[in-house]
Design an enzyme around this catalytic site. Structure first.
Site, PDB file in Angstrom:
ATOM      1  N   LYS A 106     -36.699  -0.429  21.717  1.00  0.00           N
ATOM      2  CA  LYS A 106     -38.158  -0.489  21.900  1.00  0.00           C
ATOM      3  C   LYS A 106     -38.850   0.517  21.000  1.00  0.00           C
ATOM      4  CE  LYS A 106     -40.082   1.893  25.465  1.00  0.00           C
ATOM      5  NZ  LYS A 106     -41.121   2.823  25.013  1.00  0.00           N
ATOM      6  N   ASN A 107     -38.329   1.741  20.998  1.00  0.00           N
ATOM      7  CA  ASN A 107     -39.050   2.806  20.297  1.00  0.00           C
ATOM      8  C   ASN A 107     -38.860   2.765  18.791  1.00  0.00           C
ATOM      9  OD1 ASN A 107     -40.162   3.571  22.644  1.00  0.00           O
ATOM     10  ND2 ASN A 107     -38.850   5.355  22.990  1.00  0.00           N
ATOM     11  N   ASP A 136     -46.679   5.352  29.526  1.00  0.00           N
ATOM     12  CA  ASP A 136     -46.237   5.954  30.785  1.00  0.00           C
ATOM     13  C   ASP A 136     -47.064   7.170  31.138  1.00  0.00           C
ATOM     14  OD1 ASP A 136     -44.165   4.161  31.149  1.00  0.00           O
ATOM     15  OD2 ASP A 136     -42.896   5.290  29.782  1.00  0.00           O
TER      16      ASP A 136
HETATM   17  N1  EPU Z   1     -47.164  16.387  21.679  1.00  0.00           N
HETATM   18  C1  EPU Z   1     -48.266  17.169  21.494  1.00  0.00           C
HETATM   19  N2  EPU Z   1     -49.120  16.862  20.474  1.00  0.00           N
HETATM   20  C2  EPU Z   1     -48.915  15.811  19.658  1.00  0.00           C
HETATM   21  C3  EPU Z   1     -47.773  15.007  19.837  1.00  0.00           C
HETATM   22  C4  EPU Z   1     -46.903  15.316  20.874  1.00  0.00           C
HETATM   23  O1  EPU Z   1     -48.494  18.129  22.219  1.00  0.00           O
HETATM   24  O2  EPU Z   1     -49.742  15.579  18.754  1.00  0.00           O
HETATM   25  C5  EPU Z   1     -46.227  16.691  22.798  1.00  0.00           C
HETATM   26  C6  EPU Z   1     -46.294  15.580  23.856  1.00  0.00           C
HETATM   27  O3  EPU Z   1     -47.364  15.742  24.735  1.00  0.00           O
HETATM   28  C7  EPU Z   1     -44.953  15.711  24.522  1.00  0.00           C
HETATM   29  C8  EPU Z   1     -44.032  16.067  23.371  1.00  0.00           C
HETATM   30  O4  EPU Z   1     -44.888  16.626  22.366  1.00  0.00           O
HETATM   31  O5  EPU Z   1     -44.938  16.750  25.449  1.00  0.00           O
HETATM   32  C9  EPU Z   1     -43.253  14.904  22.839  1.00  0.00           C
HETATM   33  O6  EPU Z   1     -44.100  13.987  22.198  1.00  0.00           O
HETATM   34  P1  EPU Z   1     -43.634  13.039  21.022  1.00  0.00           P
HETATM   35  O7  EPU Z   1     -44.791  12.871  20.110  1.00  0.00           O
HETATM   36  O8  EPU Z   1     -42.338  13.497  20.467  1.00  0.00           O
HETATM   37  O9  EPU Z   1     -43.374  11.684  21.810  1.00  0.00           O
HETATM   38  P2  EPU Z   1     -44.057  10.275  21.642  1.00  0.00           P
HETATM   39  O10 EPU Z   1     -44.014   9.846  20.223  1.00  0.00           O
HETATM   40  O11 EPU Z   1     -45.350  10.223  22.360  1.00  0.00           O
HETATM   41  C10 EPU Z   1     -41.791   9.013  21.940  1.00  0.00           C
HETATM   42  C11 EPU Z   1     -41.281   7.905  22.800  1.00  0.00           C
HETATM   43  C12 EPU Z   1     -41.052   8.396  24.213  1.00  0.00           C
HETATM   44  C13 EPU Z   1     -40.099   9.565  24.187  1.00  0.00           C
HETATM   45  C14 EPU Z   1     -40.631  10.666  23.242  1.00  0.00           C
HETATM   46  C15 EPU Z   1     -39.688  11.833  23.083  1.00  0.00           C
HETATM   47  C16 EPU Z   1     -42.307   5.958  21.868  1.00  0.00           C
HETATM   48  C17 EPU Z   1     -43.294   4.859  22.001  1.00  0.00           C
HETATM   49  N3  EPU Z   1     -42.263   6.831  22.842  1.00  0.00           N
HETATM   50  O12 EPU Z   1     -43.055   9.376  22.486  1.00  0.00           O
HETATM   51  O13 EPU Z   1     -40.419   7.312  24.893  1.00  0.00           O
HETATM   52  O14 EPU Z   1     -39.950  10.070  25.485  1.00  0.00           O
HETATM   53  O15 EPU Z   1     -40.862  10.098  21.940  1.00  0.00           O
HETATM   54  O16 EPU Z   1     -38.458  11.414  22.595  1.00  0.00           O
HETATM   55  O17 EPU Z   1     -41.555   6.028  20.907  1.00  0.00           O
HETATM   56  C18 EPU Z   1     -39.993   5.812  26.661  1.00  0.00           C
HETATM   57  O18 EPU Z   1     -39.472   5.062  25.834  1.00  0.00           O
HETATM   58  O19 EPU Z   1     -39.878   5.646  27.892  1.00  0.00           O
HETATM   59  C19 EPU Z   1     -40.760   6.953  26.173  1.00  0.00           C
HETATM   60  C20 EPU Z   1     -41.644   7.570  26.914  1.00  0.00           C
END
Ligand code: EPU
Length: 425
Positions: free
Chosen positions: A28-29, A123
């Protein structure tokens, strides 16, 4: 589901080991980001190994709403076509349903110089800001403005920049790599995320003609090519390490031996190490994939979540479900999303002995859980409840199945195929 139909539930009434073979679908990701990145070029793109999940349907609708054609060609492939201008005003309603909608930011700004997009949904496990996406784009010369939950970005031209992350954000890395493909000069991202899905996106961009060095490493160097310098490409989506982990966790609590075709050992090394310490054994399959075997009760092992290559936060609900029936006590520490513990109440309703101390969960294993009615509040929490249901005496009923459908390609069918007493009503 149409009006009047009852919401689906998953019912689990299971005893005994799991045996057989399961194919691990695409991630998915990764697929959602690949779909978003196609807007960087005209032409026809074919993505294969696409999982049959609701989030892919939502991203398809998002792409159609800005002018793309998206068709499922059956057999897990998706054909995306665009030609010329696309709208850069992204539907707030659709964006609100999908965290990965924010992955349109980098590609649309890079190609068309602007975007209007609502803050992403997804989520609910606490605040999920996008400040790193914004400050990176600003360093590349974009102007960004928030108004009533809508982000507007303008960047007639992006220029290469040195971007230093204080934290390896997956989404920010993906957006800034995509933004940089047409920028004037070189963009270097220090402290970039290294997740296999980020590397998959970079490899796709390279197949489209982008110049990216350091793929899979924490310093990524992107040399801009001329706008219009990318072309369409075909790509096989990387197998989903979190879905693979869900089958591992299922075998871990039920016992047995299952072949996971396409599971990638290299993408989940730290998780596999913790599982081995708990007592699971793994061997490579001829032709690609991994066999998991569980012959005894799990041993309790402490686990903490970290960015890749650490144990991903997405594995954590599964790990807590496993530890709920392990021999001994262990502490699981969440370092990414402090609010990501909502499912603990539900596991407790199934008889798990879990105590929370801020972002630490202390789990005292019991031999078996007890079936009950519980609700999934997000994708991975839903998967953890399924795993817990396999470890429970009596019947477990899970509602909130729509969350599971967002990220799992026929979890129930695949588990049935390996002998689980599970059905969807
Ligand atoms: N964060 C910030 N500022 C930003 C970006 C992120 O503070 O500008 C913080 C977030 O709030 C969080 C942490 O950094 O506490 C991780 O965020 P990240 O940007 O790495 O995650 P994401 O891209 O929003 C993706 C996956 C998540 C997965 C995380 C970590 C997707 C669509 N989502 O989220 O997957 O948990 O990376 O590996 O790719 C899931 O699949 O169930 C899921 C939630």
């Amino acid at each position: 589901m149409t009006g009047g139909e009852a919401e689906p539930v998953i019912r689990i009434d299971h005893d005994g080991p799991l045996e057989g073979e399961v194919r691990v679908p695409g991630a998915k990701n990764s697929v959602l980001k690949l779909m978003a990145a196609t807007v960087l070029a005209d032409g026809e793109f074919t993505l294969t190994n696409v999982p049959g999940i609701i989030d892919v349907d939502i991203m398809s609708q998002l792409l159609r709403s800005i002018g793309s054609t998206v068709e499922s060609a059956g057999d897990g492939s998706l054909v995306i076509r665009h030609e010329g201008e696309l709208s850069t005003e992204v539907s707030a309603e659709l964006a609100g349903r999908l965290r990965a909608s924010i992955n349109l930011l980098g590609p649309l700004v890079a190609r068309f110089g602007n975007i209007q997009i609502a803050l992403p949904g997804g989520d609910d496990f606490g605040l999920r800001p996008i400040d790193m996406h914004i400050s990176g784009l600003e360093a590349m010369g974009a102007t960004c403005r928030f108004d009533a939950g809508i982000l507007t970005v303008n960047a007639p031209r992006l220029r290469g920049a040195d971007i230093r992350f204080s934290f390896p954000s997956v989404g920010a890395t993906e957006n800034l790599v995509s933004a940089a493909v047409f920028a004037d000069g070189v963009t270097t991202i220090y402290g970039a995320a290294r997740e296999p899905e980020v590397a998959d996106l970079c490899n796709f961009l390279v197949a489209m003609g982008a110049q990216i060095e350091g793929i899979g490493e924490s310093t990524l160097r992107i040399t801009g090519v001329s706008r219009g310098g990318l072309h369409s490409a075909s790509h096989r989506v990387v197998p989903d390490r979190i879905q693979a982990a869900t089958y591992i966790a299922s075998v871990a609590v039920a016992g047995g031996e299952v072949d996971m075709v396409d599971a990638q050992r290299n993408d989940m090394q730290m998780f596999l190490r913790r599982c081995s310490e708990m007592g699971l054994t793994f061997s490579d399959l001829d032709g690609g994939g991994l066999r998991v075997a569980a012959s005894k009760r799990l041993a309790a092992v402490d686990v903490q979540t970290l960015p890749y290559p650490g144990v991903a936060t997405d594995y954590k609900p599964l790990v807590i479900a496993m530890l709920s029936v392990a021999d001994g006590s262990a502490v699981v520490t969440e370092n990414l999303y402090p609010g990501r513990f909502k499912y603990v109440d539900e596991l407790q309703a199934l008889g798990a002995k879990i105590r929370m101390h801020e972002h630490h969960a202390e789990i005292r294993g019991v031999p078996r859980l007890q079936g009950a009615s519980v609700t999934a509040h997000d994708i991975r929490a839903g998967a953890a409840l399924v795993v817990a249901g396999l470890a429970a005496d009596g019947i477990t009923t899970i509602s909130g199945v729509g969350h599971i459908d967002r990220g799992y390609d026929d979890l129930v069918g695949r588990l049935r195929d390996i002998g689980a007493g599970i059905r969807r009503d």
